[in-house]
Design a protein around this motif. Sequence first.
Motif, PDB file in Angstrom:
ATOM      1  N   LEU A 283      10.649 -59.275   8.627  1.00  0.00           N
ATOM      2  CA  LEU A 283      10.264 -57.070   8.156  1.00  0.00           C
ATOM      3  C   LEU A 283       8.735 -56.979   7.903  1.00  0.00           C
ATOM      4  CD1 LEU A 283       9.320 -57.371   5.174  1.00  0.00           C
ATOM      5  CD2 LEU A 283      11.731 -58.057   3.683  1.00  0.00           C
ATOM      6  N   LYS A 284       9.115 -55.891   8.740  1.00  0.00           N
ATOM      7  CA  LYS A 284       7.670 -55.122   8.384  1.00  0.00           C
ATOM      8  C   LYS A 284       7.761 -54.074   6.792  1.00  0.00           C
ATOM      9  CE  LYS A 284       6.532 -56.266  13.031  1.00  0.00           C
ATOM     10  NZ  LYS A 284       5.708 -55.340  13.906  1.00  0.00           N
ATOM     11  N   PRO A 285       6.338 -54.187   6.833  1.00  0.00           N
ATOM     12  CA  PRO A 285       5.234 -54.680   6.602  1.00  0.00           C
ATOM     13  C   PRO A 285       5.567 -55.255   5.518  1.00  0.00           C
ATOM     14  CG  PRO A 285       4.916 -52.815   5.437  1.00  0.00           C
ATOM     15  CD  PRO A 285       6.134 -52.454   5.780  1.00  0.00           C
ATOM     16  N   GLY A 286       5.369 -56.824   5.463  1.00  0.00           N
ATOM     17  CA  GLY A 286       5.030 -57.730   4.887  1.00  0.00           C
ATOM     18  C   GLY A 286       5.601 -59.049   4.921  1.00  0.00           C
ATOM     19  N   THR A 287       5.298 -59.219   6.119  1.00  0.00           N
ATOM     20  CA  THR A 287       5.887 -60.260   7.156  1.00  0.00           C
ATOM     21  C   THR A 287       5.793 -62.182   6.433  1.00  0.00           C
ATOM     22  OG1 THR A 287       6.190 -59.623   9.512  1.00  0.00           O
ATOM     23  CG2 THR A 287       6.653 -62.068   9.420  1.00  0.00           C
ATOM     24  N   PRO A 288       4.490 -62.190   6.602  1.00  0.00           N
ATOM     25  CA  PRO A 288       3.379 -63.663   6.194  1.00  0.00           C
ATOM     26  C   PRO A 288       4.056 -64.470   5.097  1.00  0.00           C
ATOM     27  CG  PRO A 288       2.166 -61.715   6.218  1.00  0.00           C
ATOM     28  CD  PRO A 288       2.617 -61.352   6.867  1.00  0.00           C
ATOM     29  N   ALA A 289       5.362 -63.933   4.451  1.00  0.00           N
ATOM     30  CA  ALA A 289       5.235 -64.106   3.317  1.00  0.00           C
ATOM     31  C   ALA A 289       5.732 -65.655   2.626  1.00  0.00           C
ATOM     32  CB  ALA A 289       6.242 -62.509   1.626  1.00  0.00           C
ATOM     33  N   ALA A 290       5.699 -66.174   1.953  1.00  0.00           N
ATOM     34  CA  ALA A 290       5.697 -67.616   1.259  1.00  0.00           C
ATOM     35  C   ALA A 290       6.011 -67.240   0.098  1.00  0.00           C
ATOM     36  CB  ALA A 290       4.858 -68.797   1.911  1.00  0.00           C
TER      37      ALA A 290
ATOM     38  N   GLY B 257      11.381 -51.259  17.082  1.00  0.00           N
ATOM     39  CA  GLY B 257      11.017 -52.368  17.033  1.00  0.00           C
ATOM     40  C   GLY B 257      12.209 -52.981  16.572  1.00  0.00           C
ATOM     41  N   LYS B 258      11.867 -54.672  17.217  1.00  0.00           N
ATOM     42  CA  LYS B 258      12.664 -55.432  16.901  1.00  0.00           C
ATOM     43  C   LYS B 258      13.096 -55.836  15.309  1.00  0.00           C
ATOM     44  CE  LYS B 258      12.840 -57.575  21.148  1.00  0.00           C
ATOM     45  NZ  LYS B 258      11.810 -58.818  21.945  1.00  0.00           N
ATOM     46  N   GLN B 259      12.189 -55.792  13.729  1.00  0.00           N
ATOM     47  CA  GLN B 259      12.218 -55.893  13.159  1.00  0.00           C
ATOM     48  C   GLN B 259      12.394 -55.211  12.304  1.00  0.00           C
ATOM     49  OE1 GLN B 259       8.367 -58.091  12.891  1.00  0.00           O
ATOM     50  NE2 GLN B 259       9.680 -59.397  11.060  1.00  0.00           N
ATOM     51  N   ARG B 260      13.070 -55.166  10.821  1.00  0.00           N
ATOM     52  CA  ARG B 260      13.505 -53.967  10.186  1.00  0.00           C
ATOM     53  C   ARG B 260      12.191 -53.803   9.369  1.00  0.00           C
ATOM     54  NH1 ARG B 260      16.856 -57.474   4.777  1.00  0.00           N
ATOM     55  NH2 ARG B 260      17.567 -55.015   3.666  1.00  0.00           N
ATOM     56  N   ARG B 261      12.534 -52.604   9.115  1.00  0.00           N
ATOM     57  CA  ARG B 261      11.134 -51.600   8.440  1.00  0.00           C
ATOM     58  C   ARG B 261      11.421 -51.435   7.421  1.00  0.00           C
ATOM     59  NH1 ARG B 261       6.740 -50.616  11.053  1.00  0.00           N
ATOM     60  NH2 ARG B 261       6.968 -50.777  13.520  1.00  0.00           N
ATOM     61  N   PHE B 262      10.570 -51.438   6.437  1.00  0.00           N
ATOM     62  CA  PHE B 262      10.886 -50.416   5.680  1.00  0.00           C
ATOM     63  C   PHE B 262       9.665 -48.788   5.350  1.00  0.00           C
ATOM     64  CE2 PHE B 262      12.713 -54.102   3.846  1.00  0.00           C
ATOM     65  CZ  PHE B 262      13.991 -53.432   3.081  1.00  0.00           C
ATOM     66  N   LEU B 263      10.224 -47.761   4.809  1.00  0.00           N
ATOM     67  CA  LEU B 263       8.643 -47.023   4.849  1.00  0.00           C
ATOM     68  C   LEU B 263       8.841 -45.991   4.144  1.00  0.00           C
ATOM     69  CD1 LEU B 263      10.721 -44.541   8.204  1.00  0.00           C
ATOM     70  CD2 LEU B 263       8.940 -46.447   8.314  1.00  0.00           C
ATOM     71  N   ARG B 264       6.881 -45.995   3.794  1.00  0.00           N
ATOM     72  CA  ARG B 264       6.963 -45.279   2.525  1.00  0.00           C
ATOM     73  C   ARG B 264       7.525 -43.596   2.531  1.00  0.00           C
ATOM     74  NH1 ARG B 264       2.389 -48.431   4.360  1.00  0.00           N
ATOM     75  NH2 ARG B 264       3.586 -49.569   5.626  1.00  0.00           N
ATOM     76  N   ALA B 265       7.678 -43.428   1.692  1.00  0.00           N
ATOM     77  CA  ALA B 265       8.570 -42.232   1.590  1.00  0.00           C
ATOM     78  C   ALA B 265       8.114 -40.907   0.231  1.00  0.00           C
ATOM     79  CB  ALA B 265       9.526 -42.082   2.017  1.00  0.00           C
ATOM     80  N   ARG B 266       8.605 -40.190   0.275  1.00  0.00           N
ATOM     81  CA  ARG B 266       8.606 -39.666  -0.884  1.00  0.00           C
ATOM     82  C   ARG B 266       9.769 -38.598  -1.139  1.00  0.00           C
ATOM     83  NH1 ARG B 266       7.534 -33.823  -2.132  1.00  0.00           N
ATOM     84  NH2 ARG B 266       6.577 -33.655  -0.151  1.00  0.00           N
TER      85      ARG B 266
END
Length: 403
Positions: free
Chosen positions: A275-282, A338-347
């Motif tokens: 997912l985006k943003p935040g792909t490099p999580a472990a 894009g190919k990756q799932r994305r989370f949009l910030r919104a109001r």
Amino acid sequence: METMISLERAWEIVSQKIQPIKTEKVNLHEAYHRILAESVTSSIDMPPFDRSPLDGYTYVASPSDLMAITLRQVSEIPAGVYPDRDLVQGECAKIFTGAPIPQGANCVVRMEDTESQDDQVLIRQPVLPGANIVHQGEEIQKGEIILTPGSVLDPASIGLLAALGVEEVTVYRRPRIGLLSTGSELMEVGQPLLPGKIYNSNTYTLRGLLMEAGCEVKVASFVPDRLPETIETLESFKDMDAVVTTGGASVGDYDLVREAFVGMGCELLFWKLNLKPGTPAAVGIKQNQLYFSLSGNPAAAMITYELLVRPALKKMAGCLDQEEVFPVKMAGSFGKSGKQRRFLRARAVLREGEIWADPNYAQGSGILRSMAGSNLLVDVPGGHGPVKEGEMLFARWIPSEGE
């Protein structure tokens, strides 16, 4: 170790490793927003007696009372005073909100539907038997289970417990979380900003989010991108329930957090979220202690916290409720695909009973300003294409304080 996994798979892995923390007894004054660990059973009826819900007169009503009647007032019953005599036909008592109904009486008529002179009371609009009486145990009966484990003790719940005479409750202890920011580029707030450096904002945002979630937070001074210092600082959190780090999570030569996790004895559960943003999580684990590695990009760190860390902390603290997704209509567009799932910030915007999501103008992973004023994360599936205004998608709330 799994890599590049879905958010749902990440949660499945993490949730299986979560161990509930210990419980403690606290006074009701200290129980706000705590998570209940044991059921609460009422030891009394509520109300504990038949009472009046309004100011008026109580008397012995008859179904045949269709016209105005005159009664003799024989007593007055304020709230908190138990009646000193029973009532019989033809008598009434002046009664106030919350006061007990005397024996014999079977109704209450509103004060404004009466006239009184001396001890004579004219009931202009008689009521039927049973009118305007809140019966003993009508709200809660003795022995009834009022609250169950996992309930969040909000002000209404605390007030209910107080009304039942509960002085102490058993709750889960607040999660103790270690917080570490890494990066040789970081400087502390209050110092003159040097060339090539940035201020350490992630410690402030994540500490606030953790405190908002009811955690006790131990903050370590940020460390440079050097392995020995990173391991040493992580080991200082051995008495914490979980650890959250930010920075050093990606694939660069100076991204050392995963190596530090392994170096201090962690088993790595997964690396990278699809997912985006935040792909490099472990996430790693050592003796039931979870270690979350989040991106150093401020917005990415906050979003991954909301999607993965906050739900984990809630489960750890005994809370049964998890975030739900719901449909929203888009009040604006987003041009990227894009190919990756994305989370949009919104109001969130309410229009004619429907929730619309107004996306922030900037959606970059490093743009902290994009989180300010946003209270929704809109889920855009991978391969979706540009988001159009009016389109229906799913979202989840960014919780505010106390939620």
